[in-house]
Write a protein that holds these residues in place. Structure first.
Motif, mmCIF file in Angstrom:
data_model
loop_
_atom_site.group_PDB
_atom_site.id
_atom_site.type_symbol
_atom_site.label_atom_id
_atom_site.label_comp_id
_atom_site.label_asym_id
_atom_site.label_seq_id
_atom_site.Cartn_x
_atom_site.Cartn_y
_atom_site.Cartn_z
ATOM 1 N N ILE A 94 4.786 -9.109 98.390
ATOM 2 C CA ILE A 94 3.558 -9.698 97.849
ATOM 3 C C ILE A 94 4.033 -10.494 96.643
ATOM 4 C CG2 ILE A 94 1.272 -9.291 96.881
ATOM 5 C CD1 ILE A 94 1.262 -6.618 98.447
ATOM 6 N N GLU A 95 4.065 -11.817 96.811
ATOM 7 C CA GLU A 95 4.716 -12.701 95.833
ATOM 8 C C GLU A 95 4.328 -12.392 94.398
ATOM 9 O OE1 GLU A 95 4.127 -16.802 96.881
ATOM 10 O OE2 GLU A 95 5.798 -16.750 98.294
ATOM 11 N N GLY A 96 5.367 -12.124 93.591
ATOM 12 C CA GLY A 96 5.183 -11.893 92.169
ATOM 13 C C GLY A 96 4.542 -10.572 91.805
ATOM 14 N N GLN A 97 4.198 -9.734 92.805
ATOM 15 C CA GLN A 97 3.479 -8.503 92.504
ATOM 16 C C GLN A 97 4.185 -7.233 92.962
ATOM 17 O OE1 GLN A 97 -0.669 -8.560 93.637
ATOM 18 N NE2 GLN A 97 -0.791 -10.760 93.331
ATOM 19 N N ALA A 98 4.699 -7.230 94.214
ATOM 20 C CA ALA A 98 5.220 -5.975 94.746
ATOM 21 C C ALA A 98 6.036 -6.213 96.005
ATOM 22 C CB ALA A 98 4.064 -5.019 95.063
ATOM 23 N N THR A 99 6.786 -5.173 96.382
ATOM 24 C CA THR A 99 7.454 -5.130 97.677
ATOM 25 C C THR A 99 7.136 -3.786 98.306
ATOM 26 O OG1 THR A 99 9.491 -4.202 96.742
ATOM 27 C CG2 THR A 99 9.370 -6.616 96.946
ATOM 28 N N TRP A 140 -7.483 1.100 122.887
ATOM 29 C CA TRP A 140 -7.114 0.345 121.709
ATOM 30 C C TRP A 140 -5.740 0.809 121.259
ATOM 31 C CZ3 TRP A 140 -11.593 -0.884 117.850
ATOM 32 C CH2 TRP A 140 -12.695 -1.387 118.558
ATOM 33 N N SER A 141 -5.287 0.350 120.105
ATOM 34 C CA SER A 141 -4.034 0.808 119.520
ATOM 35 C C SER A 141 -4.277 1.060 118.042
ATOM 36 C CB SER A 141 -2.937 -0.242 119.719
ATOM 37 O OG SER A 141 -1.690 0.259 119.320
ATOM 38 N N ARG A 142 -3.933 2.269 117.597
ATOM 39 C CA ARG A 142 -4.071 2.610 116.174
ATOM 40 C C ARG A 142 -2.790 2.198 115.464
ATOM 41 N NH1 ARG A 142 -7.197 5.298 112.846
ATOM 42 N NH2 ARG A 142 -8.503 6.089 114.511
ATOM 43 N N TYR A 143 -2.937 1.373 114.434
ATOM 44 C CA TYR A 143 -1.819 0.935 113.614
ATOM 45 C C TYR A 143 -1.840 1.758 112.332
ATOM 46 C CZ TYR A 143 0.743 -1.957 110.274
ATOM 47 O OH TYR A 143 1.612 -2.406 109.318
ATOM 48 N N ARG A 144 -0.702 2.362 112.017
ATOM 49 C CA ARG A 144 -0.572 3.072 110.739
ATOM 50 C C ARG A 144 0.771 2.701 110.128
ATOM 51 N NH1 ARG A 144 -2.588 7.110 107.441
ATOM 52 N NH2 ARG A 144 -1.003 8.224 106.253
ATOM 53 N N GLU A 145 0.720 2.296 108.861
ATOM 54 C CA GLU A 145 1.953 2.010 108.129
ATOM 55 C C GLU A 145 2.049 2.971 106.956
ATOM 56 O OE1 GLU A 145 0.897 -1.442 104.899
ATOM 57 O OE2 GLU A 145 1.279 -2.124 106.942
ATOM 58 N N GLU A 146 3.289 3.359 106.663
ATOM 59 C CA GLU A 146 3.584 4.205 105.512
ATOM 60 C C GLU A 146 4.853 3.681 104.890
ATOM 61 O OE1 GLU A 146 3.852 8.334 106.538
ATOM 62 O OE2 GLU A 146 1.953 8.313 107.613
ATOM 63 N N GLY A 147 4.906 3.700 103.569
ATOM 64 C CA GLY A 147 6.118 3.223 102.942
ATOM 65 C C GLY A 147 6.112 3.380 101.445
ATOM 66 N N ARG A 148 7.167 2.870 100.855
ATOM 67 C CA ARG A 148 7.377 2.927 99.419
ATOM 68 C C ARG A 148 7.068 1.558 98.837
ATOM 69 N NH1 ARG A 148 7.217 7.009 95.958
ATOM 70 N NH2 ARG A 148 8.501 6.625 94.142
ATOM 71 N N ILE A 149 6.171 1.544 97.870
ATOM 72 C CA ILE A 149 5.755 0.310 97.206
ATOM 73 C C ILE A 149 6.422 0.262 95.838
ATOM 74 C CG2 ILE A 149 3.788 -0.976 96.263
ATOM 75 C CD1 ILE A 149 2.093 0.562 98.446
ATOM 76 N N ARG A 150 6.989 -0.891 95.532
ATOM 77 C CA ARG A 150 7.612 -1.099 94.216
ATOM 78 C C ARG A 150 6.926 -2.282 93.558
ATOM 79 N NH1 ARG A 150 12.728 0.039 91.720
ATOM 80 N NH2 ARG A 150 13.153 -1.516 90.110
ATOM 81 N N LEU A 151 6.273 -2.021 92.425
ATOM 82 C CA LEU A 151 5.582 -3.062 91.688
ATOM 83 C C LEU A 151 6.586 -3.907 90.906
ATOM 84 C CD1 LEU A 151 2.549 -1.000 90.330
ATOM 85 C CD2 LEU A 151 2.666 -2.431 92.385
ATOM 86 N N ALA A 152 6.153 -5.085 90.483
ATOM 87 C CA ALA A 152 7.017 -6.000 89.741
ATOM 88 C C ALA A 152 7.537 -5.367 88.453
ATOM 89 C CB ALA A 152 6.272 -7.298 89.439
ATOM 90 N N GLU A 210 7.050 2.750 91.137
ATOM 91 C CA GLU A 210 7.082 2.972 92.582
ATOM 92 C C GLU A 210 6.118 4.078 92.966
ATOM 93 O OE1 GLU A 210 10.845 3.462 94.479
ATOM 94 O OE2 GLU A 210 11.844 2.015 93.175
ATOM 95 N N PHE A 211 5.568 3.972 94.178
ATOM 96 C CA PHE A 211 4.700 4.999 94.719
ATOM 97 C C PHE A 211 4.617 4.834 96.232
ATOM 98 C CE2 PHE A 211 2.188 1.420 93.315
ATOM 99 C CZ PHE A 211 1.319 1.173 94.357
ATOM 100 N N ASP A 212 4.132 5.858 96.910
ATOM 101 C CA ASP A 212 3.957 5.814 98.361
ATOM 102 C C ASP A 212 2.602 5.216 98.693
ATOM 103 O OD1 ASP A 212 6.412 7.019 98.913
ATOM 104 O OD2 ASP A 212 5.571 9.030 98.729
#
Length: 159
Positions: free
Chosen positions: A35-40, A54-66, A70-72
């Protein structure tokens, strides 16, 4: 005497046609988002078929702010098959429409885009299904409350 003509072998593209993309999403994907300039974000996304087709989409991951914090995080959507593409819904009860994607051939790739108005902001989303089997989703968000570009690359999880 000439040998009979033979048909060249069919090369199966990883995504097939616009009508097969929905089914080929099933399974686990490694995701990398900026997310440009904000996070990965790095993590895993899984598309799981439901009893309703249908198809259920679920994503999980580690977010790192600029700023280095960090948080899940996680997010869910529901994908619905549609002729020549798919429809994405927010995973709410009842499901609420996010956008409908008509998939078309674009060179060696398949692609589709849609706009969603989340008053007062606008989400312009594009999907690109690449010949190497990966795919990307870009959300360009403009408005008085939000202004950013989120770009996510998905690669098939080998395990």
């Amino acid at each position: 005497m000439h040998a009979p003509a033979t048909t060249p072998p069919t090369i199966r593209a990883p995504w097939g046609t616009p009508d097969t993309v929905f089914d080929r999403l099933t399974g686990a994907w490694i995701l990398e988002r900026t997310i440009e300039g904000q996070a990965t974000m790095t993590g895993m996304a899984v598309f799981t078929p439901t009893a309703q087709g249908w198809s259920r989409y679920r994503e999980e991951g580690r977010i790192r702010l600029a700023d280095g914090k960090e948080f899940d995080g996680h997010r869910e959507y529901l994908f619905e098959r549609a002729p020549g593409g798919f429809v994405v819904h927010f995973a709410e009860s009842p499901p609420r429409l996010f956008h409908a994607i008509e998939v078309v051939r674009d060179g060696d790739a398949l692609a589709g885009s849609a706009t969603h108005l989340c008053t007062p902001d606008t989400y312009d989303s594009s999907y690109r299904f690449l010949a190497d089997g990966s795919f990307g989703i870009r959300h360009t968000v403009h408005g008085p409350r939000k202004d950013y570009l989120s770009a996510t690359v998905f690669r098939r999880h080998a395990g």
